[in-house]
Design a protein around this motif. Sequence first.
Motif, PDB file in Angstrom:
ATOM      1  N   ASP A 128      -1.094  -5.275   3.681  1.00 54.91           N
ATOM      2  CA  ASP A 128      -1.676  -5.264   5.033  1.00 54.91           C
ATOM      3  C   ASP A 128      -1.060  -6.339   5.928  1.00 54.91           C
ATOM      4  O   ASP A 128      -0.864  -6.125   7.126  1.00 54.91           O
ATOM      5  CB  ASP A 128      -3.190  -5.486   4.959  1.00 54.91           C
ATOM      6  N   TYR A 176       0.817   1.593  -1.101  1.00 56.24           N
ATOM      7  CA  TYR A 176       0.654   1.061   0.248  1.00 56.24           C
ATOM      8  C   TYR A 176       1.320  -0.306   0.335  1.00 56.24           C
ATOM      9  O   TYR A 176       1.195  -1.118  -0.585  1.00 56.24           O
ATOM     10  CB  TYR A 176      -0.822   0.920   0.604  1.00 56.24           C
ATOM     11  N   THR A 216       1.869  -7.351   6.049  1.00 58.05           N
ATOM     12  CA  THR A 216       3.185  -6.910   6.527  1.00 58.05           C
ATOM     13  C   THR A 216       3.041  -5.915   7.666  1.00 58.05           C
ATOM     14  O   THR A 216       3.874  -5.864   8.578  1.00 58.05           O
ATOM     15  CB  THR A 216       3.968  -6.257   5.378  1.00 58.05           C
ATOM     16  N   ARG A 217       1.951  -5.158   7.653  1.00 61.09           N
ATOM     17  CA  ARG A 217       1.801  -4.038   8.567  1.00 61.09           C
ATOM     18  C   ARG A 217       0.917  -4.302   9.785  1.00 61.09           C
ATOM     19  O   ARG A 217       1.073  -3.667  10.822  1.00 61.09           O
ATOM     20  CB  ARG A 217       1.213  -2.860   7.781  1.00 61.09           C
ATOM     21  N   PHE A 218       0.009  -5.237   9.662  1.00 64.56           N
ATOM     22  CA  PHE A 218      -0.972  -5.428  10.725  1.00 64.56           C
ATOM     23  C   PHE A 218      -1.036  -6.876  11.186  1.00 64.56           C
ATOM     24  O   PHE A 218      -0.826  -7.800  10.411  1.00 64.56           O
ATOM     25  CB  PHE A 218      -2.375  -5.003  10.245  1.00 64.56           C
ATOM     26  N   LYS A 219      -1.394  -7.033  12.458  1.00 61.79           N
ATOM     27  CA  LYS A 219      -1.735  -8.340  13.021  1.00 61.79           C
ATOM     28  C   LYS A 219      -3.037  -8.173  13.792  1.00 61.79           C
ATOM     29  O   LYS A 219      -3.189  -7.206  14.550  1.00 61.79           O
ATOM     30  CB  LYS A 219      -0.642  -8.855  13.954  1.00 61.79           C
ATOM     31  N   VAL A 220      -3.985  -9.070  13.592  1.00 57.75           N
ATOM     32  CA  VAL A 220      -5.284  -8.984  14.242  1.00 57.75           C
ATOM     33  C   VAL A 220      -5.557 -10.294  14.965  1.00 57.75           C
ATOM     34  O   VAL A 220      -5.377 -11.376  14.387  1.00 57.75           O
ATOM     35  CB  VAL A 220      -6.408  -8.723  13.213  1.00 57.75           C
TER      36      VAL A 220
END
Length: 200
Positions: free
Chosen positions: A192, A189, A194-198
Amino acid sequence: MSNQFLDLITKRRTIYAIGKNVVQTPEYLTDLIQNTIKQSPSSFNSQSSRAVILLNAQHEKFWSFVADALKAYAKDEDSAAKTTAKMATFAAGVGTVLFFEDVETVQGLQTQFPSYAENFPIWAEHSTAIAQFAVWTALHTEGLGASLQHYNPIVDEQVHAEWGIPSNWKLRAQLVFGSVEGEAKDKGYIDDATRFKVFQ
């Protein structure tokens, strides 16, 4: 984190080593696949996904079609043999779900809702992807292994002729399945961050 649905989709993996050691009846598998597709969401509830369920000899026939079609692309006898061997691993399973999208349904929505016309083909791809994923996961819950393949359009014409498929059904993917005869490869994987923004 513990969540029943998340646990199921985490364990659902691509399984290439499949066989015919399946306890479920063809009737049960057909009912499972059909109902899973029925319950899969689609844009505007268009229900544009279509499926052809091939089991046993019919499933094997499909993969023989693919193997024959791929021979034209082989550079030499060695590559041809490898391709034939790969198709045999798919034929070793018990079934294949051919996923289609009904082009007429999509075109009808484009006419009915012209403001969204350019988006309906995109949303149709979303719909078939959801149906594919849902069926894949449903088969996993039955202890079956599967892998998603994309040998369209090289066999489209033959598929339509062999099984009397309406011309407005466009082949999008093939989900081949059977008993699990080997473990899935390790899955990595990306980070995170790199892949998500919250944002809260």
